[in-house]
Design a protein around this motif. Sequence first.
Motif, PDB file in Angstrom:
ATOM      1  N   LYS A  78      32.679   7.379  10.544  1.00 46.32           N
ATOM      2  CA  LYS A  78      32.809   8.661  11.237  1.00 46.32           C
ATOM      3  C   LYS A  78      33.136   8.495  12.716  1.00 46.32           C
ATOM      4  N   GLY A  79      33.294   7.238  13.158  1.00 48.74           N
ATOM      5  CA  GLY A  79      33.610   6.971  14.553  1.00 48.74           C
ATOM      6  C   GLY A  79      32.499   6.198  15.257  1.00 48.74           C
ATOM      7  N   ILE A  80      32.618   6.085  16.570  1.00 46.00           N
ATOM      8  CA  ILE A  80      31.632   5.372  17.373  1.00 46.00           C
ATOM      9  C   ILE A  80      30.406   6.256  17.580  1.00 46.00           C
ATOM     10  N   VAL A  81      29.223   5.713  17.288  1.00 41.59           N
ATOM     11  CA  VAL A  81      27.983   6.473  17.479  1.00 41.59           C
ATOM     12  C   VAL A  81      26.964   5.642  18.246  1.00 41.59           C
ATOM     13  N   ASN A  82      26.137   6.341  18.999  1.00 43.99           N
ATOM     14  CA  ASN A  82      24.980   5.711  19.621  1.00 43.99           C
ATOM     15  C   ASN A  82      23.797   5.869  18.673  1.00 43.99           C
ATOM     16  N   PHE A  83      22.956   4.858  18.615  1.00 43.39           N
ATOM     17  CA  PHE A  83      21.801   4.954  17.719  1.00 43.39           C
ATOM     18  C   PHE A  83      20.518   4.572  18.439  1.00 43.39           C
ATOM     19  N   GLU A  84      19.442   5.060  17.876  1.00 47.43           N
ATOM     20  CA  GLU A  84      18.109   4.790  18.418  1.00 47.43           C
ATOM     21  C   GLU A  84      17.207   4.402  17.258  1.00 47.43           C
ATOM     22  N   ILE A  85      16.395   3.381  17.461  1.00 44.89           N
ATOM     23  CA  ILE A  85      15.515   2.904  16.395  1.00 44.89           C
ATOM     24  C   ILE A  85      14.138   3.538  16.542  1.00 44.89           C
ATOM     25  N   LYS A  86      13.721   4.219  15.501  1.00 43.01           N
ATOM     26  CA  LYS A  86      12.387   4.798  15.459  1.00 43.01           C
ATOM     27  C   LYS A  86      11.516   3.864  14.628  1.00 43.01           C
ATOM     28  N   LEU A  87      10.758   3.012  15.323  1.00 44.60           N
ATOM     29  CA  LEU A  87      10.008   1.940  14.666  1.00 44.60           C
ATOM     30  C   LEU A  87       8.601   2.389  14.268  1.00 44.60           C
ATOM     31  N   GLU A  88       8.264   2.107  13.016  1.00 43.09           N
ATOM     32  CA  GLU A  88       6.913   2.376  12.513  1.00 43.09           C
ATOM     33  C   GLU A  88       6.319   1.053  12.039  1.00 43.09           C
ATOM     34  N   LYS A  89       5.235   0.631  12.675  1.00 47.32           N
ATOM     35  CA  LYS A  89       4.593  -0.630  12.336  1.00 47.32           C
ATOM     36  C   LYS A  89       3.421  -0.382  11.397  1.00 47.32           C
ATOM     37  N   VAL A  90       3.453  -1.069  10.251  1.00 51.44           N
ATOM     38  CA  VAL A  90       2.392  -0.907   9.247  1.00 51.44           C
ATOM     39  C   VAL A  90       2.055  -2.292   8.672  1.00 51.44           C
ATOM     40  N   ILE A  91       1.144  -2.323   7.718  1.00 49.12           N
ATOM     41  CA  ILE A  91       0.857  -3.533   6.946  1.00 49.12           C
ATOM     42  C   ILE A  91       1.210  -3.224   5.499  1.00 49.12           C
ATOM     43  N   CYS A  92       2.120  -4.008   4.924  1.00 48.38           N
ATOM     44  CA  CYS A  92       2.589  -3.732   3.570  1.00 48.38           C
ATOM     45  C   CYS A  92       1.485  -3.995   2.539  1.00 48.38           C
ATOM     46  N   LEU A  93       1.684  -3.472   1.336  1.00 46.34           N
ATOM     47  CA  LEU A  93       0.685  -3.587   0.275  1.00 46.34           C
ATOM     48  C   LEU A  93       0.398  -5.037  -0.082  1.00 46.34           C
ATOM     49  N   HIS A  94       1.440  -5.872  -0.092  1.00 42.42           N
ATOM     50  CA  HIS A  94       1.249  -7.285  -0.409  1.00 42.42           C
ATOM     51  C   HIS A  94       0.310  -7.954   0.583  1.00 42.42           C
ATOM     52  N   CYS A  95       0.535  -7.683   1.877  1.00 39.49           N
ATOM     53  CA  CYS A  95      -0.298  -8.305   2.908  1.00 39.49           C
ATOM     54  C   CYS A  95      -1.724  -7.765   2.873  1.00 39.49           C
ATOM     55  N   LEU A  96      -1.867  -6.496   2.507  1.00 37.66           N
ATOM     56  CA  LEU A  96      -3.206  -5.918   2.355  1.00 37.66           C
ATOM     57  C   LEU A  96      -3.958  -6.603   1.214  1.00 37.66           C
ATOM     58  N   LYS A  97      -3.240  -6.862   0.120  1.00 35.57           N
ATOM     59  CA  LYS A  97      -3.851  -7.543  -1.024  1.00 35.57           C
ATOM     60  C   LYS A  97      -4.256  -8.969  -0.654  1.00 35.57           C
ATOM     61  N   LEU A  98      -3.368  -9.666   0.060  1.00 40.46           N
ATOM     62  CA  LEU A  98      -3.669 -11.030   0.474  1.00 40.46           C
ATOM     63  C   LEU A  98      -4.892 -11.064   1.383  1.00 40.46           C
ATOM     64  N   ALA A  99      -4.954 -10.104   2.301  1.00 39.94           N
ATOM     65  CA  ALA A  99      -6.067 -10.049   3.243  1.00 39.94           C
ATOM     66  C   ALA A  99      -7.400  -9.823   2.520  1.00 39.94           C
ATOM     67  N   SER A 100      -7.343  -9.118   1.382  1.00 39.27           N
ATOM     68  CA  SER A 100      -8.560  -8.836   0.619  1.00 39.27           C
ATOM     69  C   SER A 100      -8.903  -9.958  -0.363  1.00 39.27           C
TER      70      SER A 100
END
Length: 206
Positions: A78-100
């Motif tokens: 669609k042409g040249i666009v400017n973008f912005e990253i909306k970052l959401e930091k979480v802990i994934c289910l795999h890492c939660l399971k490993l931690a437990s």
Amino acid sequence: MKKFCYKCGKLTENLENGLCENCRKDKNVVKVKLVLCTKCGKIKEGKVWKSKSIESFVKKRLKAKEINFEKRIAKTPKGIVNFEIKLEKVICLHCLKLASGYYESVMQLRGFSESEIEKILSKIKEPFFTKHIKRGVDIYFLRKPVAEKVARRVKKMFKNIEVKKSFELVTVKNGQRVYRNYVSVRKNEKKRTANRRGGNSKNKIT
């Protein structure tokens, strides 16, 4: 005549569709939502967590042919666009399971040097945690097939490898037995030495 921007409230003569210049620029910025696991560094793509760079993720989301990540500019159909990253930091289910401490399969490495163990661990892409014992190291995985998959890879990496499989009954759920998989992988140096001398050697895997 000066008027107020309806978005930010700034008083200016340079209004267009009720927006000041800064708000118009912000409106044209494409926002890319990115969900990142702070433990393993994987990025959520749909319902799947994947090991990929933020740049490649943004490029795919924007369907961009080219991307300047530092300037936040992308060349899209669609042409040249400017973008912005909306970052959401979480802990994934795999890492939660490993931690437990949750796991479904275990690979037991025996007879390997520390450098060889580090080499094996560096090749594993799945989430895992380890326990070092006197005879070697136990590697714990979240999914049952992973231990066997990694064991096959180790067998290709080294010579004189013996693999044995076993199962442990963990619980009974909804009338069905739930098992945990164990895969014992031994690098058999003694067997190799005996074969060179023309002898036989039987080694029990523990």
